[in-house]
Scaffold this motif. Structure first.
Motif, PDB file in Angstrom:
ATOM      1  N   VAL A 155     -34.224   5.034  94.585  1.00  0.00           N
ATOM      2  CA  VAL A 155     -34.728   5.054  95.965  1.00  0.00           C
ATOM      3  C   VAL A 155     -33.608   5.589  96.860  1.00  0.00           C
ATOM      4  N   GLU A 165     -22.944  -0.968 112.029  1.00  0.00           N
ATOM      5  CA  GLU A 165     -23.161   0.443 111.696  1.00  0.00           C
ATOM      6  C   GLU A 165     -24.236   1.015 112.631  1.00  0.00           C
ATOM      7  N   GLY A 204     -41.126   1.898  97.505  1.00  0.00           N
ATOM      8  CA  GLY A 204     -39.793   1.650  96.936  1.00  0.00           C
ATOM      9  C   GLY A 204     -39.735   0.272  96.291  1.00  0.00           C
ATOM     10  N   ASN A 221     -30.611  10.618 105.114  1.00  0.00           N
ATOM     11  CA  ASN A 221     -29.518  11.361 105.761  1.00  0.00           C
ATOM     12  C   ASN A 221     -29.065  12.611 105.001  1.00  0.00           C
ATOM     13  N   VAL A 247     -38.801  -0.508  92.315  1.00  0.00           N
ATOM     14  CA  VAL A 247     -37.633  -1.232  91.792  1.00  0.00           C
ATOM     15  C   VAL A 247     -38.033  -2.512  91.067  1.00  0.00           C
ATOM     16  N   GLY A 290     -43.571   7.822  99.698  1.00  0.00           N
ATOM     17  CA  GLY A 290     -44.163   6.636 100.301  1.00  0.00           C
ATOM     18  C   GLY A 290     -43.140   5.937 101.160  1.00  0.00           C
ATOM     19  N   ALA A 291     -43.502   4.765 101.662  1.00  0.00           N
ATOM     20  CA  ALA A 291     -42.600   4.014 102.540  1.00  0.00           C
ATOM     21  C   ALA A 291     -41.900   2.905 101.752  1.00  0.00           C
ATOM     22  N   GLY A 292     -41.430   1.888 102.479  1.00  0.00           N
ATOM     23  CA  GLY A 292     -40.676   0.801 101.847  1.00  0.00           C
ATOM     24  C   GLY A 292     -41.443   0.112 100.723  1.00  0.00           C
ATOM     25  N   GLU A 337     -25.602   1.738  96.827  1.00  0.00           N
ATOM     26  CA  GLU A 337     -24.715   2.486  97.738  1.00  0.00           C
ATOM     27  C   GLU A 337     -25.225   2.214  99.139  1.00  0.00           C
ATOM     28  N   PHE A 375     -25.050   4.376 112.801  1.00  0.00           N
ATOM     29  CA  PHE A 375     -25.706   5.488 112.100  1.00  0.00           C
ATOM     30  C   PHE A 375     -26.185   6.535 113.092  1.00  0.00           C
ATOM     31  N   LYS A 426     -38.024   7.821  94.549  1.00  0.00           N
ATOM     32  CA  LYS A 426     -38.748   7.792  95.836  1.00  0.00           C
ATOM     33  C   LYS A 426     -37.842   8.273  96.962  1.00  0.00           C
ATOM     34  N   THR A 432     -29.723   3.946  97.302  1.00  0.00           N
ATOM     35  CA  THR A 432     -28.832   4.279  98.419  1.00  0.00           C
ATOM     36  C   THR A 432     -29.610   4.043  99.690  1.00  0.00           C
ATOM     37  N   ALA A 476     -36.970   9.208 101.027  1.00  0.00           N
ATOM     38  CA  ALA A 476     -37.249   8.482 102.273  1.00  0.00           C
ATOM     39  C   ALA A 476     -38.538   9.020 102.895  1.00  0.00           C
ATOM     40  N   GLU A 477     -39.182   8.113 103.614  1.00  0.00           N
ATOM     41  CA  GLU A 477     -40.475   8.423 104.237  1.00  0.00           C
ATOM     42  C   GLU A 477     -40.370   9.620 105.197  1.00  0.00           C
ATOM     43  N   LEU A 488     -16.522   1.391 102.695  1.00  0.00           N
ATOM     44  CA  LEU A 488     -16.965   2.591 101.997  1.00  0.00           C
ATOM     45  C   LEU A 488     -15.887   3.671 101.990  1.00  0.00           C
TER      46      LEU A 488
END
Ligand code: NAP
Ligand code: MG
Length: 506
Positions: A185, A416, A248, A189, A252, A243-245, A286, A418, A212, A263, A214-215, A444
């Motif tokens: 998943v 964060e 995912g 970015n 998993v 798809g969305a969350g 990650e 972002f 998968k 990630t 990102a949406e 990181l």
């Protein structure tokens, strides 16, 4: 220099700020507006609708649901994309298992390498198409997708192609075997690059994949499926489910997935870790970061300012390892801030497809709102600066900005964002810089700017960060392991360390 002179500094007329907000001062005092230099979109054929890629074919989702993907620089939809439900996830995992059992685990390591080389070469051949599509779907400047994302994605396939028949040399004396099916998943970015970071090592080590994207950024992963077909990769070896969350989450937690690679945010990473706790799945995470860029008084200051600017404003700050905290030695902080402001004033914000653009669009409306909220919080915590550039009238844009004199406890120093938002603190001794850099729940990356090699090595050895750059920032290479400490996750991607995450090593 490709620009149109607006006026000289000796002229008394008031400087007119052009629509894209760009005024560039040269030594001779001329001010230039860069003429637009848009990359053509004609190389990309965006389909009105995209299906799931399961078992080598584009397949309609069982429930028939689709969602839109947006061009963040206009706010307008680019296309619609299938939403995979739990039944589709199951079909994809079955296809990956079948491919693992019947083909991928049976062919020679050399042949696996051949497929990876083919994928890498076709990706290079179609690089421009991928770069334009990435900038359209994600909002990042074309100069980044063209010079960073796509070449690095191809490099990742090339690097791993070389490993396939040499794994025994990577782990001498050990008996190694693939894990089976990897469920992966990824975030929005670096959409294609993150897909390459996940898929290339899986295939090199003999695993099959269900990934998968990102949406908000599914399109380059779906275009990559065309490359898999072009390379004649056996059916089911890589399956891409959009798809969305929830998609995912069902991937998993699927019972027949052997390895989970994620990630994304620390928040979702924690959910995934608890969802699979007690199973025998292998996992790498990650996650987020709040990385420090430390500038010593003996640094080459102009380069350091450029490094700090690139470190946080590159890719709109949508970088997990963004240098979102600058720690500056007190003796140079005044001149550093002056130079930083001057450089930020020159950054060009606007159309991601314009080759002159430094800062493109924020990936989504939701992310833009999150950034704005945190910037408001920051305004009560430190001295706020943003350049007087003008933002485009439509799309999701945010000016680069920083907060000076913030405390280590401030939200803007700890959370964060972002986005293109920097916090600046000062320090007096190397020890204070190390303490402040390590004072974060993440770990990181970090950057050190100093002309003294011994100081760089000493400080680097004490920083609790997975990657430490010296006199540079945000440099990636498939041979170097990447990953974090603490809430930045565990496991490494890239290099031999990255291979081990996909292998049983006895
Ligand atoms: P995110 O919200 O955590 O989403 C990441 C991926 O997980 C997306 O595909 C998302 O789907 C999916 N997802 C959401 N909820 C899920 C669940 N419960 N179970 C399984 N999957 C789920 O992160 P993001 O906002 O896309 O990305 C930004 C974050 O990624 C930042 O924190 C950044 O630091 C981190 N990041 C880390 C690295 C690294 O190497 N350490 C690299 C890049 C980014 P949707 O798209 O539908 O939400
Ligand atoms: Mg999009």
């Amino acid at each position: 220099m490709g620009g149109r002179a607006l006026e000289t500094s000796t002229a008394k007329k008031k400087t007119k700020i052009p629509q894209n907000g760009t005024v560039v001062e040269t030594k001779s005092g001329f001010k230039y507006e860069y003429s637009p230099a848009p990359e053509s979109k004609s190389i990309v054929k965006i389909k009105p609708r995209y299906e799931l890629f399961i078992n080598g074919r584009f397949t309609k989702p069982i429930a028939g649901k689709y969602f839109k993907t947006i061009n963040p620089s206009t706010g307008e939809p680019l296309s619609e994309v299938a939403e995979a439900g739990a039944n589709d996830v199951d079909l994809a995992v079955k296809a990956a298992r079948n491919a693992y059992d019947k083909t991928w685990s049976k062919i020679s390591a050399k042949d696996r390498g051949r497929y990876l080389y083919r994928i890498a070469r076709i990706l290079q051949e179609r690089a421009r198409e991928f770069a334009v599509l990435e900038s359209l779907d994600n909002g990042k400047p074309i100069k980044e997708s063209r010079d960073v994302d796509i070449p690095l994605a191809a490099a990742h396939f090339f690097y791993h192609a070389g490993w396939t028949d040499k794994l025994n040399y990577a782990f001498p004396g050990a008996k190694i075997s693939a894990l089976g099916v990897a469920g992966q998943v990824i975030p929005w970015n670096f959409p294609l690059l993150m897909a390459a970071w996940k898929i290339a090592p899986s295939l090199a080590t003999g695993n099959t994949v269900v990934l998968k994207p990102a949406e908000t950024t599914p399109l380059t992963a779906l275009l990559l499926c065309e490359i898999f077909q072009q390379a004649e990769l056996p059916d089911g070896v890589v399956n891409i489910i959009t798809g969305a969350g929830a998609t995912g989450a069902s991937l998993v937690s699927h019972g027949d997935v052997n390895k989970v690679a994620f990630t994304g945010s620390t928040e979702v990473g924690k959910k995934i870790a608890s969802a699979i706790a007690g199973t025998n799945k292998r996992i790498t995470l990650e996650l987020g970061g709040k990385s420090a860029n430390i500038v010593f008084e003996d640094a080459a200051l102009d380069q350091a300012v450029e490094g700090v600017v690139q470190g946080i404003f590159f890719n709109q700050g949508h970088v997990c390892c963004a240098g979102s905290r600058a720690l500056v030695e007190e003796s140079i902080s005044e001149v550093f801030i002056k130079k930083l402001k001057r450089r930020m004033q020159q950054l060009r914000i606007g159309d991601p497809l314009d080759k002159n653009t430094d800062i493109g669009a924020i990936n989504s409306f939701e992310q833009l709102e999150k950034i704005k909220e945190l910037v408001e919080v920051g305004k009560s915590e430190g001295d706020f600066f943003e350049p007087n550039t003008r933002l485009p009238s439509k799309g999701y844009f945010h000016k680069p900005c920083f907060f000076n004199n913030v405390s280590a406890a401030a939200t803007i120093s700890r959370v964060e964002v972002f986005g293109p938002v920097l916090s600046v603190q000062t320090f007096r001794t190397p020890q204070e810089a190390i303490t402040k850099a390590n004072d974060t729940p993440y770990g990181l990356a970090a950057g050190i700017w100093s002309e003294k090699g011994s100081k760089v090595h000493e400080v680097a050895s004490k920083l609790k960060a997975g990657v430490v750059w010296a006199n540079t920032y945000n440099k990636f290479d498939p041979t170097a392991p990447f990953g974090g400490y603490y809430e930045s996750g565990f496991g490494r991607e890239g290099g031999i360390h990255g291979l081990s995450a996909y292998l049983e090593i006895k």
